[in-house]
Design an enzyme around this catalytic site. Structure first.
Site, mmCIF file in Angstrom:
data_model
loop_
_atom_site.group_PDB
_atom_site.id
_atom_site.type_symbol
_atom_site.label_atom_id
_atom_site.label_comp_id
_atom_site.label_asym_id
_atom_site.label_seq_id
_atom_site.Cartn_x
_atom_site.Cartn_y
_atom_site.Cartn_z
ATOM 1 C CD GLU B 211 3.019 11.989 12.898
ATOM 2 O OE1 GLU B 211 3.376 11.355 12.026
ATOM 3 O OE2 GLU B 211 3.820 11.796 14.246
ATOM 4 C CG HIS B 248 -6.808 15.847 -9.020
ATOM 5 N ND1 HIS B 248 -6.491 17.089 -8.792
ATOM 6 C CD2 HIS B 248 -6.380 15.593 -10.133
ATOM 7 C CE1 HIS B 248 -5.922 17.749 -9.734
ATOM 8 N NE2 HIS B 248 -5.740 16.640 -10.651
#
Lengths: 403, 294
Positions: B211, B248
């Site tokens: 998945e 980030h």
């Protein structure tokens, strides 16, 4: 752009992670001796004025929202007088501001006022719990500021990475090396090392899975201070942190339906834009069901994993939530009855739907143990049975149409 | 054959008297699995309703019963300790189904498992595994299985059941199905289970169910390139809109892998056949089996 999975509570759906506001994260850092600027939380323009005066006049006023890119959105301002700080506060408090990174308008209710520091340089520092290396990883770069991802892309060599061996913890020589790799000047290595150590301790002991200090400020006298801090806590570990529980509010990234889901105790729900409500058991099966609806030409209105069993109370609760979305024109329930038998699952669904006045078509697909018996039970109701996921998806899409 | 477990597997259950633990122990025994011991600190010396002796520690259980696999069904705050206890007792296979273990507990546990090198670990937050007609450890529903030549490895529980069920209904049996689980810090991954299937003479075709998110499918695809056996893949979540950013730091560490298309492409490039829909899997498996016979 990183796509994350749609797993539930213990997976890696970011919405289920507990994000802290900057001032909350900094409070935790301070407890572990990580240097932060002096600051005060304020909710009125007058409080901001007083705080700015106490902090020496020149200050930074920052909106406390769970969104990146606050500077670009106009939600942060450096002000030179308490009056200017107060004026800026008045201009954003209670206002809705659009944040590009969160792709949402957020209402500004709380501000954080900090002393303005004499900044010499700005670096980037992060710790993240990484699936691939199965440990906590330091990321250090002298190229601080907003576009660290761009740096990672164009100049990967300018980024220092350190996967921490949990048995060894963090050692000075490793920290000096990762900082040097990240481009921190040799003269500063002895100062950044204790900062990194304290941050690591704060990270592990708080059960964080992300801590990002961007910028990491070096002041003119060479002190390292956390300019900003984004931190998320593993909510599986909240039992160890009763004090954090008080910090948990509704995530600002949740919409009204997702907040309602949380109030109902439905943790594995994501609201989407389509018009076909989806309920299933197991994240993988629900995702596959969404895929089938899409293949059949429809759009899912949600992702909702009700877990095992599909008892009447659970199904009812989930249906009420989905039906509260006026966009929903049809519902597909897809349950794999494993150890819970299909006939018992069918009874639960029938019981739940009998007490609700459902005006939209509802297709139920049952599979697994005793599925045939379950489908027979459904045949005597207004519910529309389906034997396969594909048949169920086609049925609901044809009934709803493409309006 | 089959992989990882069979009739000779001797299971010790940590948390055998809990609601889940006792129910699933009963299911495992009904399927013919040898459950030789249970562990509940403080209840040593007692026996369960099904006659399984209870010990205070895993080490005692192993010494008395020669258990060689551990099934863990204990609450999240005790689970990492239980995994470590099984590893310290030298158990070759540990399966933990517990959902919600703090990741900072799993990091040192995985480090110990790796360094120790004795135990293979499946989980956490997984349904466990089942070798058709032989044994099961975990919570996979047993009635849907048929013995046969197909190995299954999956990140998802109910989607695994869905696929096993559809294979059985198509008359295609299975060797072993392994649900590796969805936690971020995981024991056996796709590549580890694929290696087992490649080495198992009874397994002729492998179905791999992935998945979106992470890069385990991509790592699995690298191994598939070297496999002699055909692999049929499926990736769930193709229609999911892009997920939330992990900040980030996550993007920097993990790069850009994780999208459904990236995984489909990686599997296809590795020579696997990727099904667009679960409904196509039995036919693709049948085609692969026919090719081998021919």
């Amino acid at each position: 752009m990183l796509e994350v999975g749609w797993r539930g509570k213990s997976g890696y759906n970011e919405q289920t992670k507990m994000k802290l506001q900057e001032y909350q994260a900094k409070e935790i850092l301070a407890r572990y001796g990580v240097a932060i600027p002096r600051g005060k939380v304020a909710t009125t323009a007058e409080e901001v004025r007083v705080a700015a005066a106490e902090l020496g006049g020149k200050s930074v006023v920052k909106a406390q929202v769970l969104a990146g890119g606050r500077g670009k959105a106009g939600a942060v301002k450096v002000t030179s007088t308490p009056e200017a700080a107060s004026e800026f506060a008045a201009s954003i408090l209670g206002k809705d501001i659009y944040f590009e990174q969160a792709k949402a308008e957020l209402t500004i209710g709380r501000l954080y006022v900090e002393e303005a520091l004499p900044i010499a340089r700005e670096y980037y520092l992060g710790i993240v719990t990484d699936r691939d290396s199965q440990t906590n990883v330091f990321i250090v770069s002298s190229q601080g500021g907003m576009d660290i991802e761009e740096v990672a892309h164009s100049h990967p060599e300018a980024i220092g990475r350190l996967p921490v061996d949990p048995a060894l913890g963090v050692r000075d020589f490793q920290l000096r090396r990762v900082a040097a790799q990240g481009g921190i000047p040799v003269a500063e290595l002895s100062k950044i090392t204790p900062f990194l150590k304290s941050l690591y301790k704060a990270y592990v002991e708080s059960d964080a899975n992300l801590a990002e200090i961007n910028p990491l400020i070096v002041t003119e006298d060479g002190t390292f201070i956390a300019g900003d801090c984004k931190m998320t806590i593993d909510d599986n570990a909240l039992f160890r942190h009763p004090d954090f529980a008080a910090l948990v509010g509704d995530s600002e990234e949740m919409d009204e339906f997702e907040k309602d889901a949380k109030r109902r105790g439905i943790n594995n729900y994501v609201h989407l834009d389509g018009n076909i409500g989806i309920i299933g058991n197991g994240a993988g099966l629900v995702m596959a069901t969404m895929d089938e609806v899409k293949r059949a030409g429809g759009e899912a209105a949600d992702f909702l994993d009700i877990g095992g069993g599909a008892q009447a109370a659970l199904v009812r609760n989930a249906l009420e939530l989905i039906l509260s979305d006026p966009k929903v024109k049809g519902i597909l329930i897809n349950i794999f009855g494993g150890i819970t038998r299909g006939d018992e699952v069918a009874k639960g669904i029938i019981e739940a739907t009998e007490t609700l006045n459902i005006q939209v078509p509802l297709v139920v697909r049952l599979a697994g143990t005793n599925a045939e018996e379950g489908l027979k039970l459904l045949a005597n109701t207004d519910l529309l049975p389906a034997a396969t996921m594909q048949e169920a998806a086609q049925k609901i899409v044809s009934l709803v149409g493409n309006d | 054959m089959s992989i990882l477990i069979d009739q000779s597997t001797r299971v010790v259950v940590s948390g055998i008297t809990g609601r889940e633990g006792s129910f699933h122990t009963g299911q495992m025994m009904d399927y013919g699995t040898q459950v030789v011991a249970g562990v509940v600190p403080g209840k040593g010396g007692q026996t369960t309703e099904r006659g399984v002796p209870i010990f205070d520690t895993v080490a005692e259980a192993v010494a008395a019963t020669d258990a060689n696999a551990q099934f863990i069904s204990v609450p999240p705050k005790f689970a990492a300790d239980s995994i470590l206890e099984g590893a310290a007792a030298g158990l070759p296979l540990i399966v933990c189904i517990t959902d919600g273990i703090p990741v900072q507990d799993m990091i040192p546990a995985m480090r110990y498992l790796k360094t120790n090198g004795v135990s293979r670990f499946i989980g956490s937050n997984c349904p466990g595994l089942l070798s058709a007609g032989k044994a099961k450890i975990g919570i996979i529903p047993q009635d849907i299985f048929l013995t046969g030549p197909v190995g299954i490895v999956s990140r998802s529980g109910t989607l695994t059941y869905e696929i096993v069920d559809s294979l059985t209904r198509a008359g295609i049996g299975q060797t072993t199905a392994v649900g590796i689980g969805g936690d971020p810090v995981l024991g056996m991954r796709f590549v580890d289970v694929l290696k087992e299937f490649e080495a198992d003479p009874e397994t002729k075709v492998v179905v791999m169910v992935g998945e979106i998110g992470g890069s385990d499918e991509e790592a699995g695809a690298e191994f598939i390139k070297t496999m002699s056996k055909p692999v049929v893949g499926f990736i769930g979540g193709r229609s999911a809109p892009p997920g939330k950013r992990m900040g980030h730091a996550g993007a920097i560490v993990s790069g850009s892998s994780g999208s459904a298309q990236g995984k489909v492409d990686a599997l296809t490039a590795a020579g696997a056949t990727v099904a667009d829909t679960t409904a196509d899997i039995p036919a693709l498996v049948k085609a692969a089996l026919n090719k081998i016979v021919a």
